[in-house]
Scaffold this motif. Structure first.
Motif, short mmCIF file in Angstrom:
data_model
loop_
_atom_site.label_atom_id
_atom_site.label_comp_id
_atom_site.label_asym_id
_atom_site.label_seq_id
_atom_site.Cartn_x
_atom_site.Cartn_y
_atom_site.Cartn_z
N GLY A 104 0.82 -1.21 0.00
CA GLY A 104 0.00 0.00 0.00
C GLY A 104 0.85 1.25 0.00
N GLY A 105 1.95 1.22 0.76
CA GLY A 105 2.86 2.37 0.79
C GLY A 105 3.48 2.63 -0.55
N LEU A 121 2.16 1.87 -3.49
CA LEU A 121 1.12 2.39 -4.37
C LEU A 121 0.83 3.86 -4.09
N VAL A 122 0.86 4.22 -2.80
CA VAL A 122 0.67 5.64 -2.46
C VAL A 122 1.83 6.47 -3.00
N GLY A 169 1.49 7.34 -6.49
CA GLY A 169 0.31 8.16 -6.79
C GLY A 169 -0.97 7.41 -7.02
N ASP A 170 -0.96 6.08 -6.90
CA ASP A 170 -2.18 5.30 -7.14
C ASP A 170 -2.91 5.09 -5.82
N HIS A 171 -3.56 6.13 -5.31
CA HIS A 171 -4.22 6.07 -4.01
C HIS A 171 -5.42 5.12 -4.01
N ASP A 172 -6.13 5.08 -5.12
CA ASP A 172 -7.30 4.20 -5.16
C ASP A 172 -6.90 2.73 -5.04
N ALA A 218 -4.21 1.58 -3.64
CA ALA A 218 -3.77 1.35 -2.26
C ALA A 218 -4.96 1.17 -1.34
N ARG A 219 -6.00 1.99 -1.54
CA ARG A 219 -7.20 1.89 -0.69
C ARG A 219 -7.87 0.53 -0.85
N GLU A 253 -9.13 3.27 6.26
CA GLU A 253 -8.62 1.92 6.00
C GLU A 253 -7.24 1.68 6.61
N TRP A 254 -6.43 2.72 6.71
CA TRP A 254 -5.10 2.53 7.30
C TRP A 254 -5.22 2.25 8.81
#
Length: 639
Positions: free
Chosen positions: A24-25, A27-28, A31-34, A36-37, A83-84
């Motif tokens: 997830g880190g 992906l964040v 820039g792909d926040h979605d 990661a979420r 979610e985090w």
């Protein structure tokens, strides 16, 4: 890399959670926040589903409230977009198991020390004198073994060859090395000194003293305390309060995030972890003090003991009668009288016989072989020694062998002038009364201190149950300060006495085979296992490995300390969580911060629970010195 394989095998969810967090880190970071979420949310919901299945199974088994908060907190944080925070809760749940295992491993080290030191091989001596290593389980009674310097004696046996010195501190508590001569018994688990020795096995490994102790340790280390269920009961109102605070915060503010934030800090991991860790720490402390508590339930009962009942012989006294006086009649010296008595008694199996023979050898007297030995069980023994007919035993038994005209002043047997609690062994030689040997059993120097210490620990009644005669029992009772005593008790009488005691729980302390039934019926049976019978140890809940009755009071002290620390750990976990819930209800703690704080709460309660492995500063040391022995009676009665 063995540690890595162990980590993967034992804690796969911990590694999976860390892996998802890392993914997830990344992906964040790109820039792909979605994405990661979705990754974090999906993983958190999968863990929540798995946890929910486990929760349902536990609810069906009657365990309520343990995982409801955790599952609800994960779902709630995901629902409000935190979610985090949900992932941190998952890490807390999965990492809590590893944290508990680490703490339990620390507490269990002393329990495992005997297991690690257990001998696995023995050096067998063949008919031709050759020595070969064999598995210790293959040793049989009668096998001759070699024990090298510094090595643990693998099985029970007898010493052959030359005298040798052994360290028996782990078995009997004797701090000084003990010298044994050929023919003396050797206990498995004792450590040989600086020279190699030979011995003959008298028991297989599984029947030997050390293996018996190891079995007790393993049973203790694998037990689970019924007291842990208290955490389950606390979790029910705790869960209700948590939902009430969370619901009230949501209702007042209209913000569903407050509901999630409250539940995040309400996860009941401290209740799951702290109590079993405290009990393992208590079991560990008991083991360090030479006390094996077979299960946590016994440790919890020790904390509430209200009546302590003691056997006399071998428990409050040493159970080894000593010769305190030798009084010959006309014509014999005291040494000659003792020599004749010992020469006859060396052919007897009676407990008093060993004491008389030992006293003669301590004086350096030469014993003669006994011929035509005839023993009347419980009365006495006669034999031909150096051409003389010698009769040794009770007054009535010896009187039958004395010719009235041959005795001094026409008296068949002279009455012995005994102090309270002493026992007389009379002798006749060639039909004439020859004198008396007086014996007594020594009260353990720590016995009075033990009774006093138990009263200070909240024990309201201290009772002595003895098979000895009234005079002997009364003398010992007065010497150690018990509240009441019962004499002339058979094993069934002791069982009935313990069952009738109303101020419970009742702790019974004994050492012999005849104590096994009463140890089994007591709320907590304590066996003096250092030199006592295996039957008593097997029927008891607690086994004292050292020859020190004060360890019974030490066991009660450890039980009280353990339960106190466990209760404190629960209170700390619940108290801090309640404060955090109130703060979260006012919006002072974001969900992600609350999840991290809950991990600190877990760590705090675990560290507090580990305090059960040591006494309070105000507590006395677990083993204290006591006055010198007081001599009291030894009798032929069962005690």
């Amino acid at each position: 890399m063995r540690w890595w394989h162990t980590l993967v095998r034992q804690y796969p969810l911990v590694l999976a959670t860390l892996g998802v967090a890392a993914l997830g880190g990344v992906l964040v970071a790109v820039g792909d926040h979605d994405a990661a979420r979705w990754v974090v949310t999906g993983y958190a919901l999968v863990i929540a589903a798995v946890q929910a299945v486990s929760m349902i199974r536990e609810l069906r088994a009657g365990t309520w409230g343990i995982d409801i908060l955790a599952v609800t907190a994960i779902v709630a944080t995901v629902a409000v977009g935190e979610e985090w925070a949900a992932l941190v809760i998952v890490l807390m749940l999965t990492g809590g198991v590893a944290l508990e295992d680490y703490a339990a491993g620390r507490a269990r080290r002393e329990l495992a020390s005997l297991l690690d030191a257990a001998p696995r091989t023995a050096h067998a001596v063949g008919p031709d004198g050759s020595v070969a290593d064999v598995p210790v389980d293959e040793v049989r009674p009668g096998d001759e073994l070699m024990v090298t310097p510094g090595e643990v004696v693998p099985v029970d046996g007898v010493l052959l060859g030359l005298p040798a010195v052994f360290d028996e501190s782990s078995l009997t508590g004797e701090s000084m090395p003990v010298e044994h001569v050929p023919g003396d018994g050797l206990l498995s688990g004792s450590v040989n000194g600086t020279t190699g020795v030979r011995m003959r096995a008298t028991a297989a490994a599984g029947d030997s003293q050390y293996q018996h102790i190891i079995a007790l340790v393993r049973e203790a280390s694998e037990s689970k305390a019924p007291f842990v269920r208290l955490a389950d009961r606390v979790a029910v109102p705790f869960t209700a309060v948590a939902f009430a605070i969370a619901g009230l915060a949501w209702a007042v503010t209209g913000d569903a995030v407050r509901f999630a934030e409250v539940l995040v800090v309400a996860t009941p991991c401290p209740l799951l972890i702290a109590t079993p860790v405290a009990f393992l720490a208590g079991l560990s402390r008991a083991s360090r003090n030479g006390i094996i508590v077979k299960n946590g339930g016994a440790l919890e009962k020790l904390a509430r003991i209200r009546t302590a009942a003691f056997d006399k012989t071998g428990t409050l006294t040493f159970g080894r009668p000593d010769v305190v006086a030798v009084t010959p009649s006309d014509g014999l010296s005291s040494d000659e009288l003792l020599r004749l008595a010992a020469s006859v008694e060396q052919a007897s199996n009676h407990a008093l016989a060993a004491s008389i023979v030992g006293a003669a050898r301590e004086r350096g007297l030469r014993l003669s072989p006994a011929e035509n030995v005839r023993e009347s069980t419980g009365h006495g023994v006669s034999a031909l020694v150096d051409g003389h007919t010698v009769v040794v035993g009770k007054e009535g038994f010896v009187a039958e062998a004395v010719e009235p005209t041959a005795s001094r002043e026409g008296c068949a047997v002279e009455p012995a002038d005994l102090e309270p609690g002493q026992l007389a062994v009379h002798l006749a030689v060639d039909g004439a009364y020859a004198g008396v040997v007086t014996l007594a059993d020594a009260v353990r120097p720590e016995a009075l201190h033990t009774v006093t210490r138990l009263r200070g620990l909240g024990v309201r009644h201290v009772v002595m149950l003895s098979g000895d005669a009234e005079a002997t029992a009364r003398h010992v009772a007065d010497a150690v300060g018990v509240d009441e005593y019962r004499a002339d008790c058979l094993p069934a009488d002791k069982v009935a006495a313990v069952q009738a005691m109303s101020d419970r729980p009742v702790m019974m302390i004994g050492d012999g085979v005849n104590d096994a039934p009463v140890l089994a019926v007591a709320d907590v049976g304590v066996a003096m296992g250092a030199k006592g019978s295996s039957a008593a140890s097997e029927s008891a809940d607690v086994v004292i490995l050292l020859d020190d009755v004060d360890r019974a009071a030490c066991a009660v002290s450890i039980g009280r300390r353990t339960v106190q620390v466990a209760m404190q750990a629960i209170a700390i976990g619940v108290g801090i969580s309640l404060l955090l819930m109130v703060a979260a209800a006012f919006g002072a703690i974001p969900a992600i911060v609350g999840a991290g704080l809950q991990e600190l709460v877990d760590l705090t309660t675990i560290l507090w629970a580990l305090r059960a492995s040591s006494p309070r500063r105000s507590e006395p040391a677990d083993a204290e010195s006591a006055p010198r022995p007081v001599l009291v009676a030894a009798t032929h009665a069962t005690a």
